[in-house]
Design an enzyme around this catalytic site. Sequence first.
Site, PDB file in Angstrom:
ATOM      1  N   LYS A 240      -1.027   0.906 -25.341  1.00 17.42           N
ATOM      2  CA  LYS A 240      -1.320   0.808 -26.778  1.00 17.42           C
ATOM      3  C   LYS A 240       0.005   0.906 -27.546  1.00 17.42           C
ATOM      4  O   LYS A 240       0.848   0.032 -27.410  1.00 17.42           O
ATOM      5  CB  LYS A 240      -2.332   1.893 -27.165  1.00 17.42           C
ATOM      6  CG  LYS A 240      -3.669   1.726 -26.442  1.00 17.42           C
ATOM      7  CD  LYS A 240      -4.704   2.688 -26.924  1.00 17.42           C
ATOM      8  CE  LYS A 240      -6.057   2.428 -26.301  1.00 17.42           C
ATOM      9  NZ  LYS A 240      -6.288   3.179 -25.054  1.00 17.42           N
TER      10      LYS A 240
ATOM     11  N   ASP B 248      -6.016  13.724 -25.310  1.00 17.16           N
ATOM     12  CA  ASP B 248      -6.009  12.326 -24.896  1.00 17.16           C
ATOM     13  C   ASP B 248      -5.201  11.594 -25.969  1.00 17.16           C
ATOM     14  O   ASP B 248      -5.716  11.272 -27.040  1.00 17.16           O
ATOM     15  CB  ASP B 248      -7.453  11.818 -24.834  1.00 17.16           C
ATOM     16  CG  ASP B 248      -7.533  10.323 -24.542  1.00 17.16           C
ATOM     17  OD1 ASP B 248      -6.491   9.645 -24.604  1.00 17.16           O
ATOM     18  OD2 ASP B 248      -8.647   9.836 -24.273  1.00 17.16           O
TER      19      ASP B 248
ATOM     20  N   TYR C  99       0.853  -1.198   0.000  1.00 14.33           N
ATOM     21  CA  TYR C  99       0.000   0.000   0.000  1.00 14.33           C
ATOM     22  C   TYR C  99       0.884   1.240   0.000  1.00 14.33           C
ATOM     23  O   TYR C  99       1.866   1.303   0.759  1.00 14.33           O
ATOM     24  CB  TYR C  99      -0.881   0.035   1.258  1.00 14.33           C
ATOM     25  CG  TYR C  99      -2.340  -0.132   0.911  1.00 14.33           C
ATOM     26  CD1 TYR C  99      -2.942   0.736   0.015  1.00 14.33           C
ATOM     27  CD2 TYR C  99      -3.109  -1.150   1.474  1.00 14.33           C
ATOM     28  CE1 TYR C  99      -4.276   0.592  -0.343  1.00 14.33           C
ATOM     29  CE2 TYR C  99      -4.439  -1.306   1.128  1.00 14.33           C
ATOM     30  CZ  TYR C  99      -5.017  -0.425   0.212  1.00 14.33           C
ATOM     31  OH  TYR C  99      -6.326  -0.582  -0.126  1.00 14.33           O
TER      32      TYR C  99
ATOM     33  N   GLU D  27      -0.574   4.796  -0.503  1.00 13.56           N
ATOM     34  CA  GLU D  27      -1.410   5.986  -0.773  1.00 13.56           C
ATOM     35  C   GLU D  27      -0.578   7.243  -0.570  1.00 13.56           C
ATOM     36  O   GLU D  27       0.195   7.353   0.382  1.00 13.56           O
ATOM     37  CB  GLU D  27      -2.630   5.983   0.145  1.00 13.56           C
ATOM     38  CG  GLU D  27      -3.661   4.979  -0.331  1.00 13.56           C
ATOM     39  CD  GLU D  27      -4.868   4.868   0.574  1.00 13.56           C
ATOM     40  OE1 GLU D  27      -4.932   5.590   1.587  1.00 13.56           O
ATOM     41  OE2 GLU D  27      -5.743   4.049   0.265  1.00 13.56           O
TER      42      GLU D  27
ATOM     43  N   THR E 240      -3.214   6.295 -22.152  1.00 13.08           N
ATOM     44  CA  THR E 240      -3.015   4.961 -21.606  1.00 13.08           C
ATOM     45  C   THR E 240      -1.552   4.623 -21.869  1.00 13.08           C
ATOM     46  O   THR E 240      -0.865   5.317 -22.624  1.00 13.08           O
ATOM     47  CB  THR E 240      -3.902   3.909 -22.302  1.00 13.08           C
ATOM     48  OG1 THR E 240      -3.708   4.036 -23.715  1.00 13.08           O
ATOM     49  CG2 THR E 240      -5.361   4.099 -21.967  1.00 13.08           C
TER      50      THR E 240
ATOM     51  N   ARG F  86      -1.164  -2.250 -18.890  1.00 12.06           N
ATOM     52  CA  ARG F  86      -2.478  -1.596 -18.968  1.00 12.06           C
ATOM     53  C   ARG F  86      -2.573  -0.541 -17.861  1.00 12.06           C
ATOM     54  O   ARG F  86      -2.490  -0.867 -16.680  1.00 12.06           O
ATOM     55  CB  ARG F  86      -3.529  -2.689 -18.760  1.00 12.06           C
ATOM     56  CG  ARG F  86      -4.914  -2.399 -19.215  1.00 12.06           C
ATOM     57  CD  ARG F  86      -5.650  -3.706 -19.475  1.00 12.06           C
ATOM     58  NE  ARG F  86      -5.197  -4.265 -20.729  1.00 12.06           N
ATOM     59  CZ  ARG F  86      -5.615  -3.858 -21.938  1.00 12.06           C
ATOM     60  NH1 ARG F  86      -6.534  -2.923 -22.046  1.00 12.06           N
ATOM     61  NH2 ARG F  86      -5.128  -4.404 -23.027  1.00 12.06           N
TER      62      ARG F  86
HETATM   63  N1  DSN Z   1     -10.989   0.874 -26.020  1.00 13.01           N
HETATM   64  C1  DSN Z   1      -9.867   1.584 -26.595  1.00 13.01           C
HETATM   65  C2  DSN Z   1      -9.752   1.370 -28.050  1.00 13.01           C
HETATM   66  O1  DSN Z   1      -9.930   0.256 -28.490  1.00 13.01           O
HETATM   67  O2  DSN Z   1      -9.445   2.298 -28.782  1.00 13.01           O
HETATM   68  C3  DSN Z   1      -9.859   3.011 -26.250  1.00 13.01           C
HETATM   69  O3  DSN Z   1      -9.679   3.149 -24.896  1.00 13.01           O
END
Ligand code: DSN
Length: 402
Positions: free
Chosen positions: A218, A189, A44, A46, A215, A224
């Site tokens: 990707k 984003d 933990y 925090e 994110t 993730r």
């Molecule tokens: N779900 C994602 C995508 O496939 O583009 C976006 O967060």
Amino acid sequence: MKKLFELVELEKKRQNEGLELIASENFTSEKVRKLAGSILTNKYAEGYPGKRYYGGCHYIDEIEQTAIDLLKELFGVNYANVQPHSGSSANMIAYASVLNLGDKILTLSLNEGGHLTHGSPVNFSSKHYDVYHYGLKDDGTIDYEALREKALEIKPKLILAGFSAYPYIIDFATIGSIAKEVGAYFMVDMAHIAGLIAGGAHPSPFPYADIVTSTTHKTLRGPRGGIILTNSEEIIKKVNFMCFPGMQGGPLENIIGAKAQSFYEALQPEFKKYIAQVVENTKTASETFIKLGAEASKTETHLFLLNTKKSYGITGKDAEALLETIKITTNKNMLPKDDERPNTTSGIRLGFAAVTTRGMTKEGAIETAKIIHDFLSKRINATEANKRVDNLVSTLRAIDSF
Ligand code: DSN
């Protein structure tokens, strides 16, 4: 529990034996996976490095600070928060840091390539904020002039760019200057294109954006999770407070360790080569479809859209299901001005980040497009298509070999 591990093995086999063309997916390195599955999950922590609500955080502090420092270096920014559990949480935290409930936001809708958290009627973003959308021109590119007119008309508190199914370079400078003109925050984003930006294949949202979310799993090829970046000291203070204690509790330090490793990997010269290959493969595949007579978007990124309804007389939903029978994984996707419903769609989204991590070359991208075209246009049956997929996959590296 034995069954769970058996299912992991089956999923590994599926990932190894197929062609992964979902544009938001990728394969992580062994070190990223080791950190994500490490004993760091036991702790933990925090709070933030040096300011925790639990004892025993000295190593954790160093790990999280390493992630922050590498991330700042990767994108050349002053401040970063690496704790958001996902891209959606990052967006929720970012909005709440600079907006009040009910404020106006101007975004691209999910149906035109945006994201659920960009004001979709079924998402928190449309319940918390007053959402307006800008749109695309007939050629599928952002209508910057209409965006400006809409911004001048509605005076949003925030303009958002950065999309999930947009195959072209985004002109951050232009949107940033519109935001300035109307006194709005400019939020980006960059979830889909973070790896392209890090690898030099897409312009950076800095210095134009006030706040940037992403994110890490990707094109950036990390675990993730989510991140938030800014050059503003005032904004990062709000972001940090909104993340913890505002919306999250204990950070996932195992994932933060894995994020740090992926930022380190993205700083290496090989990552630039990888990203250049991703863009080349994607362009090659889109051009191949167009040459073969199919209706596909052009691309400047890691993804493009294939109109399966016009090309093969089938919906995106049916194309996705058919391709799965030959071990090609894609997702149905709304096309600009689509007349089908989101769970049916007129096409699919194809991305080459994951297969390029496995070593796919330009020739592989051509063959991938040809297999899909030949199969969906019924020139070959599933047996023949499966054989060609197996041959192509045999030229790629195994998903746990790097
Ligand atoms: N779900 C994602 C995508 O496939 O583009 C976006 O967060």
